[in-house]
Design a protein around this motif. Sequence first.
Motif, short mmCIF file in Angstrom:
data_model
loop_
_atom_site.label_atom_id
_atom_site.label_comp_id
_atom_site.label_asym_id
_atom_site.label_seq_id
_atom_site.Cartn_x
_atom_site.Cartn_y
_atom_site.Cartn_z
N LEU A 87 11.87 -5.53 -3.23
CA LEU A 87 10.85 -5.81 -2.23
C LEU A 87 10.20 -4.53 -1.71
CD1 LEU A 87 9.71 -8.24 -0.52
CD2 LEU A 87 11.48 -7.68 1.16
N GLY A 88 8.87 -4.52 -1.67
CA GLY A 88 8.15 -3.42 -1.04
C GLY A 88 7.45 -3.95 0.20
N VAL A 89 7.43 -3.15 1.27
CA VAL A 89 6.92 -3.65 2.55
C VAL A 89 5.97 -2.64 3.20
CG1 VAL A 89 7.53 -4.58 4.81
CG2 VAL A 89 9.12 -4.85 2.90
N VAL A 90 4.85 -3.17 3.71
CA VAL A 90 3.95 -2.39 4.55
C VAL A 90 3.83 -3.13 5.87
CG1 VAL A 90 1.62 -1.47 4.86
CG2 VAL A 90 2.67 -1.47 2.58
N PHE A 91 4.43 -2.58 6.92
CA PHE A 91 4.43 -3.23 8.23
C PHE A 91 3.12 -2.96 8.95
CE2 PHE A 91 9.06 -2.83 7.52
CZ PHE A 91 9.43 -4.16 7.75
N GLN A 92 2.84 -3.77 9.97
CA GLN A 92 1.61 -3.61 10.75
C GLN A 92 1.62 -2.30 11.52
OE1 GLN A 92 0.59 -6.98 13.19
NE2 GLN A 92 -0.85 -5.83 14.42
N SER A 93 2.75 -1.93 12.10
CA SER A 93 2.84 -0.69 12.86
C SER A 93 2.93 0.52 11.93
CB SER A 93 4.05 -0.73 13.78
OG SER A 93 5.24 -0.92 13.02
N LYS A 94 2.50 1.67 12.42
CA LYS A 94 2.54 2.89 11.62
C LYS A 94 3.98 3.35 11.46
CE LYS A 94 -2.01 4.35 13.31
NZ LYS A 94 -2.76 5.39 14.06
N THR A 95 4.37 3.70 10.25
CA THR A 95 5.77 4.07 10.00
C THR A 95 5.91 5.39 9.25
OG1 THR A 95 5.75 2.74 7.98
CG2 THR A 95 6.54 1.67 9.98
N ARG A 150 -2.78 4.15 5.52
CA ARG A 150 -2.37 2.85 4.98
C ARG A 150 -2.14 2.95 3.48
NH1 ARG A 150 0.27 0.11 8.11
NH2 ARG A 150 -0.67 -1.48 9.39
N ARG A 151 -2.99 3.69 2.80
CA ARG A 151 -2.84 3.84 1.35
C ARG A 151 -1.55 4.59 1.01
NH1 ARG A 151 -8.69 6.20 0.75
NH2 ARG A 151 -7.91 7.11 -1.19
N VAL A 152 -1.17 5.54 1.85
CA VAL A 152 0.10 6.25 1.63
C VAL A 152 1.27 5.29 1.81
CG1 VAL A 152 1.62 8.10 2.42
CG2 VAL A 152 -0.85 8.46 2.33
N GLU A 153 1.16 4.39 2.81
CA GLU A 153 2.24 3.41 3.01
C GLU A 153 2.36 2.46 1.82
OE1 GLU A 153 2.51 3.07 7.86
OE2 GLU A 153 1.02 1.83 6.82
N ILE A 154 1.23 2.13 1.22
CA ILE A 154 1.28 1.32 0.00
C ILE A 154 1.95 2.11 -1.12
CG2 ILE A 154 -0.12 0.23 -1.80
CD1 ILE A 154 -2.18 -0.41 0.42
N ALA A 155 1.58 3.38 -1.25
CA ALA A 155 2.21 4.22 -2.28
C ALA A 155 3.71 4.30 -2.07
CB ALA A 155 1.59 5.63 -2.24
N ARG A 156 4.12 4.47 -0.82
CA ARG A 156 5.56 4.54 -0.52
C ARG A 156 6.26 3.25 -0.90
NH1 ARG A 156 7.04 5.20 5.68
NH2 ARG A 156 6.12 3.12 5.61
N SER A 157 5.61 2.12 -0.67
CA SER A 157 6.24 0.83 -0.97
C SER A 157 6.45 0.63 -2.47
CB SER A 157 5.38 -0.31 -0.41
OG SER A 157 4.23 -0.55 -1.21
#
Length: 257
Positions: A87-95, A150-157
């Motif tokens: 599972l990969g996750v991108v939450f609404q809040s900045k992480t 946001r794109r970095v968070e997608i990359a991380r996921s």
Amino acid sequence: MSEADTNPSVPALSVAGVSHSFGEKQVLDNVSVTVPRGTFAVLLGLNGAGKSTLFSLITRLYDNVSGEIRVLGNDVRRTPGKALQRLGVVFQSKTLDADLSLQQNLLYHAALHGLGSAEAKRRAAEALTTVGLADRAHEKVRNLSGGQARRVEIARSLMHRPGCLLLDEPTVGLDIGSRESVIGIVRGLVQQHGLGVLWATHLIDEIADSDLIVVLHKGRVLFSGRLPGFLAETGAKTAREAFRIMTGTASTEEEAA
């Protein structure tokens, strides 16, 4: 690779008969959602519909005491390690850590998943290329725009090669150009890699004709299917009108979830 990974009939995500309450307040009522592989599923609902609670159950932030949740066939209660690994996750809040570089944020995530340094760096470069930020790998996150972060968070996921992605209101606060960029990247992952995606939003205009639509309203699933069925069930001409009729609300953009 497990049998579920090679069996195309096993969905990316299966939620069956899940209810959840906070004290006496029931926020999810017998919710069932299935996201096949290679499918972009839009979880559509207003603020308070239960979208974030459902995501918290899928990711084990909350424990589901009723029903069953499976990620690529792995039960999140019985085999949480295997389920969350897929599972990969991108939450609404900045992480992201704003004081670390893009690459460092991704490498930290990779370490949590047990990836070695060389493999982690290779995957980080690959993931940042996928989201169009390879040339900024060594910049600090604080220098990025909201859409770039946001794109970095997608990359991380993507670092641990998941088969299912959850994104909780990922375009909130972004301008139109950034929203289109983020949506385009995720749709590309569905088409190119066959990922199953559950995209939670309150914005009707983020729906495409080919999407699976799941309407969640006051903790209940009112509809699950494609756009033609959504329109036919309500007699509406547009998705926006169909949502208003089905939920008895004025607009899906009155409140941000």
